[in-house]
Design a protein around this motif. Structure first.
Motif, mmCIF file in Angstrom:
data_model
loop_
_atom_site.group_PDB
_atom_site.id
_atom_site.type_symbol
_atom_site.label_atom_id
_atom_site.label_comp_id
_atom_site.label_asym_id
_atom_site.label_seq_id
_atom_site.Cartn_x
_atom_site.Cartn_y
_atom_site.Cartn_z
ATOM 1 N N SER A 1 6.915 14.241 -10.747
ATOM 2 C CA SER A 1 7.154 15.314 -9.781
ATOM 3 C C SER A 1 7.391 14.764 -8.377
ATOM 4 N N VAL A 2 8.557 15.024 -7.843
ATOM 5 C CA VAL A 2 8.853 14.654 -6.453
ATOM 6 C C VAL A 2 7.902 15.371 -5.513
ATOM 7 N N GLU A 3 7.631 16.642 -5.809
ATOM 8 C CA GLU A 3 6.771 17.447 -4.948
ATOM 9 C C GLU A 3 5.364 16.867 -4.857
ATOM 10 N N GLU A 4 4.789 16.475 -6.004
ATOM 11 C CA GLU A 4 3.441 15.916 -5.990
ATOM 12 C C GLU A 4 3.390 14.603 -5.214
ATOM 13 N N LEU A 5 4.359 13.733 -5.457
ATOM 14 C CA LEU A 5 4.363 12.441 -4.770
ATOM 15 C C LEU A 5 4.563 12.589 -3.270
ATOM 16 N N SER A 6 5.262 13.619 -2.873
ATOM 17 C CA SER A 6 5.510 13.818 -1.443
ATOM 18 C C SER A 6 4.222 14.095 -0.674
ATOM 19 N N LYS A 7 3.177 14.495 -1.376
ATOM 20 C CA LYS A 7 1.901 14.806 -0.731
ATOM 21 C C LYS A 7 1.039 13.560 -0.536
ATOM 22 N N ALA A 8 1.400 12.462 -1.198
ATOM 23 C CA ALA A 8 0.584 11.248 -1.125
ATOM 24 C C ALA A 8 0.699 10.598 0.252
ATOM 25 N N ASP A 9 -0.342 9.909 0.662
ATOM 26 C CA ASP A 9 -0.378 9.210 1.946
ATOM 27 C C ASP A 9 0.746 8.183 2.038
ATOM 28 N N GLY A 10 1.194 7.919 3.226
ATOM 29 C CA GLY A 10 2.308 7.001 3.448
ATOM 30 C C GLY A 10 1.996 5.547 3.136
ATOM 31 N N VAL A 11 0.727 5.198 2.931
ATOM 32 C CA VAL A 11 0.388 3.811 2.603
ATOM 33 C C VAL A 11 0.875 3.439 1.203
ATOM 34 N N TYR A 12 1.100 4.435 0.360
ATOM 35 C CA TYR A 12 1.537 4.177 -1.012
ATOM 36 C C TYR A 12 3.064 4.153 -1.101
ATOM 37 N N VAL B 1 0.515 -3.296 -7.497
ATOM 38 C CA VAL B 1 -0.147 -2.410 -8.456
ATOM 39 C C VAL B 1 0.642 -1.118 -8.601
ATOM 40 N N LEU B 2 0.751 -0.648 -9.829
ATOM 41 C CA LEU B 2 1.389 0.637 -10.123
ATOM 42 C C LEU B 2 0.393 1.530 -10.842
ATOM 43 N N GLU B 3 0.192 2.734 -10.321
ATOM 44 C CA GLU B 3 -0.612 3.736 -11.023
ATOM 45 C C GLU B 3 0.314 4.776 -11.637
ATOM 46 N N VAL B 4 0.265 4.896 -12.945
ATOM 47 C CA VAL B 4 1.110 5.843 -13.666
ATOM 48 C C VAL B 4 0.489 7.235 -13.583
ATOM 49 N N GLY B 5 1.309 8.217 -13.214
ATOM 50 C CA GLY B 5 0.847 9.606 -13.200
ATOM 51 C C GLY B 5 -0.171 9.920 -12.129
ATOM 52 N N SER B 6 -0.137 9.229 -11.025
ATOM 53 C CA SER B 6 -1.151 9.425 -9.980
ATOM 54 C C SER B 6 -0.963 10.722 -9.214
ATOM 55 N N THR C 1 -5.856 6.840 -7.472
ATOM 56 C CA THR C 1 -7.257 6.516 -7.731
ATOM 57 C C THR C 1 -7.914 5.812 -6.554
ATOM 58 N N LEU C 2 -7.232 4.847 -5.966
ATOM 59 C CA LEU C 2 -7.785 4.160 -4.804
ATOM 60 C C LEU C 2 -7.345 4.875 -3.534
ATOM 61 N N SER C 3 -8.284 5.062 -2.628
ATOM 62 C CA SER C 3 -7.989 5.758 -1.379
ATOM 63 C C SER C 3 -7.034 4.954 -0.507
#
Length: 238
Positions: free
Chosen positions: A61-72, A32-37, A42-44
């Motif tokens: 944004s590299v900065e925004e994606l860097s904040k996402a949990d490592g499961v993604y 699954v790919l979420e565009v602009g997440s 959306t899913l925890s």
């Protein structure tokens, strides 16, 4: 299936996790790919882990994606600009977005790129605001600063979360024969295209809010596709 609903049924906000979870389960999506997440898909992380799927978070944004949990998984890319790498073609069972499409300046390039990302019979699913509801039309035609000021006057927003991207509404329309044909010309088969009438931008002005509610009820009884405020589309790659 084309259908029309009140804005209270729109799945692009609080109902989004259930909307996507149901799609994943119904169509057995594994990639699954979420565009602009950004940093908050959306899913925890817990839900993604329990589903045992591969879930890619996308953003410009590299900065925004860097904040996402490592499961993604994380993918920095602007899907509306040019062609994407052939290595990404045919990779995903489901590509979805919510409240992103209205910010896309080239709808044809964007939806073509998503089509290329999908496996055969893969799904594209989107929730978005549409022209020609009055607040969004004003936001489109007025200078960006003025449109933003007016929207914020009627419905104050978190500028950090919602004020960063200009809205263009390219290919963001309610369901009509012409709109469906446009997507079909790219190789999509429309499974669902739903239009939603009404919005909450007049909540601070009770009279306008009541008039908007009345207008929405009239449109639900006799739908006029261009007057939708929001849309939801699910399409399959042929």
């Amino acid at each position: 299936t084309v259908a029309f609903h009140p804005v209270s049924d729109f799945p692009g906000w609080d109902m989004a996790p259930d909307w996507i979870l149901n799609l994943i389960r119904k169509y057995d999506c594994k990639n699954v790919l979420e565009v602009g997440s950004g940093a908050n898909p959306t899913l925890s992380a817990e839900t993604v882990s329990s589903l045992n799927i591969r879930y890619t978070a996308n953003d410009v944004s590299v900065e925004e994606l860097s904040k996402a949990d490592g499961v993604y998984d994380r993918w920095v890319c602007d899907l509306s600009q040019g062609k994407i790498s052939g290595q990404m073609h045919g990779k995903f069972d489901l590509v979805f977005s919510r409240m992103v499409n209205e910010h896309i300046s080239d709808g044809r390039a964007y939806h073509t790129n998503i089509h290329n990302l999908l496996k055969p019979n893969g799904l594209a699913a989107h929730c978005f605001s549409t022209l020609y509801a009055l607040p969004f039309t004003a936001n489109r035609i007025l200078p960006h600063r003025i449109g933003g000021m007016l929207l914020n006057l009627f419905a104050p927003r978190d500028a950090h979360k919602t004020g960063k991207f200009r809205a263009y509404y390219s290919w963001s329309r309610g369901p009509s024969a012409a709109v469906l044909s446009r997507f079909e010309s790219l190789g999509y088969e429309i499974i669902e295209y739903r239009g939603y009438f009404g919005h909450t931008y007049y909540r601070r002005v009770p009279l306008l809010h009541r008039l908007e509610d009345l207008k929405s009820r009239v449109l639900l009884a006799k739908p006029v596709s261009p007057l939708c405020s929001y849309g939801m589309m699910i399409a399959r790659k042929r």
